[in-house]
Design a protein around this motif. Structure first.
Motif, PDB file in Angstrom:
ATOM      1  N   SER A  24      42.378  23.090  55.307  1.00  0.00           N
ATOM      2  CA  SER A  24      42.529  24.228  56.199  1.00  0.00           C
ATOM      3  C   SER A  24      41.317  25.162  56.188  1.00  0.00           C
ATOM      4  O   SER A  24      40.798  25.520  57.247  1.00  0.00           O
ATOM      5  CB  SER A  24      43.782  25.029  55.817  1.00  0.00           C
ATOM      6  N   TYR A  25      40.824  25.532  54.983  1.00  0.00           N
ATOM      7  CA  TYR A  25      39.770  26.551  54.924  1.00  0.00           C
ATOM      8  C   TYR A  25      39.085  26.521  53.568  1.00  0.00           C
ATOM      9  O   TYR A  25      39.716  26.226  52.555  1.00  0.00           O
ATOM     10  CB  TYR A  25      40.385  27.937  55.156  1.00  0.00           C
ATOM     11  N   GLY A  26      37.781  26.874  53.539  1.00  0.00           N
ATOM     12  CA  GLY A  26      37.025  26.985  52.302  1.00  0.00           C
ATOM     13  C   GLY A  26      35.724  26.212  52.383  1.00  0.00           C
ATOM     14  O   GLY A  26      35.411  25.621  53.414  1.00  0.00           O
ATOM     15  N   PRO A  27      34.949  26.221  51.330  1.00  0.00           N
ATOM     16  CA  PRO A  27      35.205  26.922  50.062  1.00  0.00           C
ATOM     17  C   PRO A  27      34.817  28.396  50.124  1.00  0.00           C
ATOM     18  O   PRO A  27      34.047  28.809  50.976  1.00  0.00           O
ATOM     19  CB  PRO A  27      34.304  26.166  49.082  1.00  0.00           C
ATOM     20  N   TYR A  28      35.375  29.155  49.190  1.00  0.00           N
ATOM     21  CA  TYR A  28      35.018  30.555  49.063  1.00  0.00           C
ATOM     22  C   TYR A  28      35.264  30.991  47.623  1.00  0.00           C
ATOM     23  O   TYR A  28      35.898  30.279  46.835  1.00  0.00           O
ATOM     24  CB  TYR A  28      35.812  31.433  50.042  1.00  0.00           C
ATOM     25  N   GLY A  29      34.767  32.162  47.271  1.00  0.00           N
ATOM     26  CA  GLY A  29      34.869  32.634  45.899  1.00  0.00           C
ATOM     27  C   GLY A  29      36.221  33.265  45.591  1.00  0.00           C
ATOM     28  O   GLY A  29      36.757  34.034  46.387  1.00  0.00           O
ATOM     29  N   SER A  30      36.772  32.909  44.439  1.00  0.00           N
ATOM     30  CA  SER A  30      37.991  33.514  43.930  1.00  0.00           C
ATOM     31  C   SER A  30      37.792  33.751  42.435  1.00  0.00           C
ATOM     32  O   SER A  30      36.714  33.499  41.890  1.00  0.00           O
ATOM     33  CB  SER A  30      39.186  32.604  44.202  1.00  0.00           C
ATOM     34  N   ALA A  31      38.831  34.242  41.770  1.00  0.00           N
ATOM     35  CA  ALA A  31      38.714  34.475  40.333  1.00  0.00           C
ATOM     36  C   ALA A  31      40.104  34.531  39.714  1.00  0.00           C
ATOM     37  O   ALA A  31      41.103  34.759  40.404  1.00  0.00           O
ATOM     38  CB  ALA A  31      37.963  35.781  40.053  1.00  0.00           C
ATOM     39  N   VAL A  32      40.134  34.301  38.403  1.00  0.00           N
ATOM     40  CA  VAL A  32      41.346  34.479  37.601  1.00  0.00           C
ATOM     41  C   VAL A  32      41.049  35.562  36.578  1.00  0.00           C
ATOM     42  O   VAL A  32      40.074  35.462  35.819  1.00  0.00           O
ATOM     43  CB  VAL A  32      41.746  33.163  36.911  1.00  0.00           C
ATOM     44  N   VAL A  33      41.878  36.598  36.566  1.00  0.00           N
ATOM     45  CA  VAL A  33      41.608  37.749  35.708  1.00  0.00           C
ATOM     46  C   VAL A  33      42.861  38.124  34.926  1.00  0.00           C
ATOM     47  O   VAL A  33      43.973  37.676  35.233  1.00  0.00           O
ATOM     48  CB  VAL A  33      41.126  38.964  36.527  1.00  0.00           C
ATOM     49  N   SER A  34      42.646  38.952  33.917  1.00  0.00           N
ATOM     50  CA  SER A  34      43.730  39.583  33.133  1.00  0.00           C
ATOM     51  C   SER A  34      44.653  38.576  32.468  1.00  0.00           C
ATOM     52  O   SER A  34      45.861  38.844  32.317  1.00  0.00           O
ATOM     53  CB  SER A  34      44.559  40.526  34.020  1.00  0.00           C
ATOM     54  N   LEU A  35      44.130  37.411  32.066  1.00  0.00           N
ATOM     55  CA  LEU A  35      44.971  36.452  31.360  1.00  0.00           C
ATOM     56  C   LEU A  35      45.345  37.015  29.996  1.00  0.00           C
ATOM     57  O   LEU A  35      44.485  37.329  29.182  1.00  0.00           O
ATOM     58  CB  LEU A  35      44.246  35.110  31.203  1.00  0.00           C
ATOM     59  N   THR A  36      46.654  37.112  29.770  1.00  0.00           N
ATOM     60  CA  THR A  36      47.164  37.716  28.548  1.00  0.00           C
ATOM     61  C   THR A  36      48.311  36.871  28.016  1.00  0.00           C
ATOM     62  O   THR A  36      49.259  36.558  28.756  1.00  0.00           O
ATOM     63  CB  THR A  36      47.674  39.142  28.819  1.00  0.00           C
ATOM     64  N   ALA A  37      48.239  36.486  26.752  1.00  0.00           N
ATOM     65  CA  ALA A  37      49.308  35.695  26.152  1.00  0.00           C
ATOM     66  C   ALA A  37      50.594  36.508  26.101  1.00  0.00           C
ATOM     67  O   ALA A  37      50.589  37.675  25.711  1.00  0.00           O
ATOM     68  CB  ALA A  37      48.913  35.244  24.760  1.00  0.00           C
ATOM     69  N   THR A  38      51.699  35.886  26.486  1.00  0.00           N
ATOM     70  CA  THR A  38      53.013  36.522  26.396  1.00  0.00           C
ATOM     71  C   THR A  38      53.920  35.770  25.429  1.00  0.00           C
ATOM     72  O   THR A  38      55.088  36.132  25.269  1.00  0.00           O
ATOM     73  CB  THR A  38      53.671  36.576  27.785  1.00  0.00           C
ATOM     74  N   GLY A  39      53.404  34.757  24.799  1.00  0.00           N
ATOM     75  CA  GLY A  39      54.130  33.942  23.832  1.00  0.00           C
ATOM     76  C   GLY A  39      53.213  32.834  23.349  1.00  0.00           C
ATOM     77  O   GLY A  39      52.034  32.772  23.729  1.00  0.00           O
ATOM     78  N   ALA A  40      53.744  31.956  22.515  1.00  0.00           N
ATOM     79  CA  ALA A  40      52.922  30.867  21.973  1.00  0.00           C
ATOM     80  C   ALA A  40      52.471  29.896  23.050  1.00  0.00           C
ATOM     81  O   ALA A  40      51.399  29.283  22.940  1.00  0.00           O
ATOM     82  CB  ALA A  40      53.697  30.117  20.893  1.00  0.00           C
ATOM     83  N   THR A  41      53.279  29.743  24.114  1.00  0.00           N
ATOM     84  CA  THR A  41      52.945  28.794  25.185  1.00  0.00           C
ATOM     85  C   THR A  41      53.144  29.433  26.555  1.00  0.00           C
ATOM     86  O   THR A  41      53.566  28.770  27.509  1.00  0.00           O
ATOM     87  CB  THR A  41      53.801  27.518  25.078  1.00  0.00           C
ATOM     88  N   SER A  42      52.820  30.714  26.681  1.00  0.00           N
ATOM     89  CA  SER A  42      52.964  31.390  27.967  1.00  0.00           C
ATOM     90  C   SER A  42      51.942  32.506  28.095  1.00  0.00           C
ATOM     91  O   SER A  42      51.423  33.022  27.098  1.00  0.00           O
ATOM     92  CB  SER A  42      54.383  31.952  28.137  1.00  0.00           C
ATOM     93  N   ALA A  43      51.642  32.873  29.335  1.00  0.00           N
ATOM     94  CA  ALA A  43      50.671  33.931  29.591  1.00  0.00           C
ATOM     95  C   ALA A  43      50.914  34.482  30.992  1.00  0.00           C
ATOM     96  O   ALA A  43      51.630  33.879  31.809  1.00  0.00           O
ATOM     97  CB  ALA A  43      49.246  33.407  29.471  1.00  0.00           C
ATOM     98  N   SER A  44      50.325  35.626  31.263  1.00  0.00           N
ATOM     99  CA  SER A  44      50.352  36.202  32.606  1.00  0.00           C
ATOM    100  C   SER A  44      48.922  36.463  33.045  1.00  0.00           C
ATOM    101  O   SER A  44      47.992  36.546  32.228  1.00  0.00           O
ATOM    102  CB  SER A  44      51.157  37.504  32.628  1.00  0.00           C
ATOM    103  N   GLY A  45      48.718  36.579  34.362  1.00  0.00           N
ATOM    104  CA  GLY A  45      47.383  36.834  34.890  1.00  0.00           C
ATOM    105  C   GLY A  45      47.452  37.135  36.369  1.00  0.00           C
ATOM    106  O   GLY A  45      48.534  37.359  36.936  1.00  0.00           O
ATOM    107  N   ALA A  46      46.281  37.119  37.032  1.00  0.00           N
ATOM    108  CA  ALA A  46      46.222  37.436  38.457  1.00  0.00           C
ATOM    109  C   ALA A  46      45.111  36.640  39.123  1.00  0.00           C
ATOM    110  O   ALA A  46      44.060  36.391  38.523  1.00  0.00           O
ATOM    111  CB  ALA A  46      46.002  38.927  38.666  1.00  0.00           C
ATOM    112  N   PHE A  47      45.374  36.231  40.374  1.00  0.00           N
ATOM    113  CA  PHE A  47      44.356  35.588  41.213  1.00  0.00           C
ATOM    114  C   PHE A  47      43.694  36.656  42.071  1.00  0.00           C
ATOM    115  O   PHE A  47      44.370  37.521  42.648  1.00  0.00           O
ATOM    116  CB  PHE A  47      44.988  34.542  42.133  1.00  0.00           C
TER     117      PHE A  47
END
Length: 276
Positions: free
Chosen positions: A172-195
């Motif tokens: 459909s569209y691309g390529p273009y620049g993106s990023a993954v930020v604020s990756l933070t562990a929330t457990g031994a096998t889990s995390a949260s973040g933002a695109f």
């Protein structure tokens, strides 16, 4: 007196017969037939191949009794998925059960370099012969192999290149620049973040969570949230479609439902593929 002698003789003969029979029974108990077999009731395994020289999968294998001599078990391996010895794995073609032992392990070593993105293999391992007969009911083991990399949040953070695809898989569209930020562990096998900059149209950061508790299924979850623009006004993770990440390849694949300002579905399963 004569009757006593006859009775005594009969009793002695009966005792001799009982002792003889017991000896035959005991001999049978002491020498059961020996069979070679896999030493587990679960005849399927999952092997996640890591980038380590010590990476291996060990399958219990042995013989149903102990001997004072070494005994050899012959092995064959086939693959319905095309795995090749020396490319995807290494394994012996036989194993020796040492004298005085009944059980050992057959070690299968997966070759990390033989597993590019998405490759999964199935090995069927069979006992084919050796020094004792093969157990008919416990002579085949199925092993599933795929690559595994530890999840390192720092390595999954930063700038990515994004491309977009329609729900039929067409570009459909691309390529273009993106990023993954604020990756933070929330457990031994889990995390949260933002695109950052999904859709390349001024969206606010899209929040997500990661779950790698199942080594065969690294998942991304995206709750319903506002994009910060009027169209589409909301997005959410698309049910039944790919929402995953790869720690080996440093990729994210996200499928979103695009909704209008009344949260009515406009377009299902719009996919974003991010790669470092």
């Amino acid at each position: 007196m004569k009757m006593n002698r006859i009775t005594s003789s009969l009793i002695a003969a009966a005792l001799l017969l009982i002792i003889s029979c017991n000896k035959e029974i005991n001999d049978d108990i002491k020498t059961p037939p020996a069979f070679s077999e896999f030493g587990t009731s679960n005849l399927t395994g999952n092997y996640f191949v890591t980038n380590s020289a010590s990476s291996s999968f060990k399958i219990p294998i042995g013989i149903t009794n102990i001997s004072d001599k070494d005994r050899t078990i012959q092995i064959s391996i086939s693959s319905s998925t095309g795995a090749v010895a020396g490319v995807q794995y290494t394994a012996p073609t036989s194993i020796v059960i040492p004298a005085g032992k009944a059980l050992d392990s057959l070690a299968i070593r997966g070759l990390f370099a033989g597993y590019p993105t998405g490759r999964k293999d199935v090995l069927r391992i069979r006992i084919t012969g050796g020094d004792v007969p093969v157990n008919t009911y416990n002579n085949s083991y199925t092993l599933n192999l795929q690559k595994y990399c530890d999840v390192v949040l720092a390595a999954l953070s930063g700038n990515f290149t994004a491309n977009e695809y329609l729900n039929d898989g067409s570009f459909s569209y691309g390529p273009y620049g993106s990023a993954v930020v604020s990756l933070t562990a929330t457990g031994a096998t889990s995390a949260s973040g933002a695109f950052v900059n999904l859709f390349d149209a001024g969206w606010r950061n899209i929040q997500f969570t990661m779950d790698w508790s199942d080594p065969a299924n690294f998942r991304i979850s995206i709750p319903l949230q506002s994009t910060g623009v009027s169209d589409p006004a909301y997005v959410r993770g698309s049910s039944g479609r790919v929402n995953a990440f790869s720690s080996c390849d440093q990729t994210f694949t996200v499928s979103l439902d695009l909704l209008d300002g009344a949260q009515v579905l406009e377009y299902p399963g719009y996919q974003f593929r991010l790669k470092k």
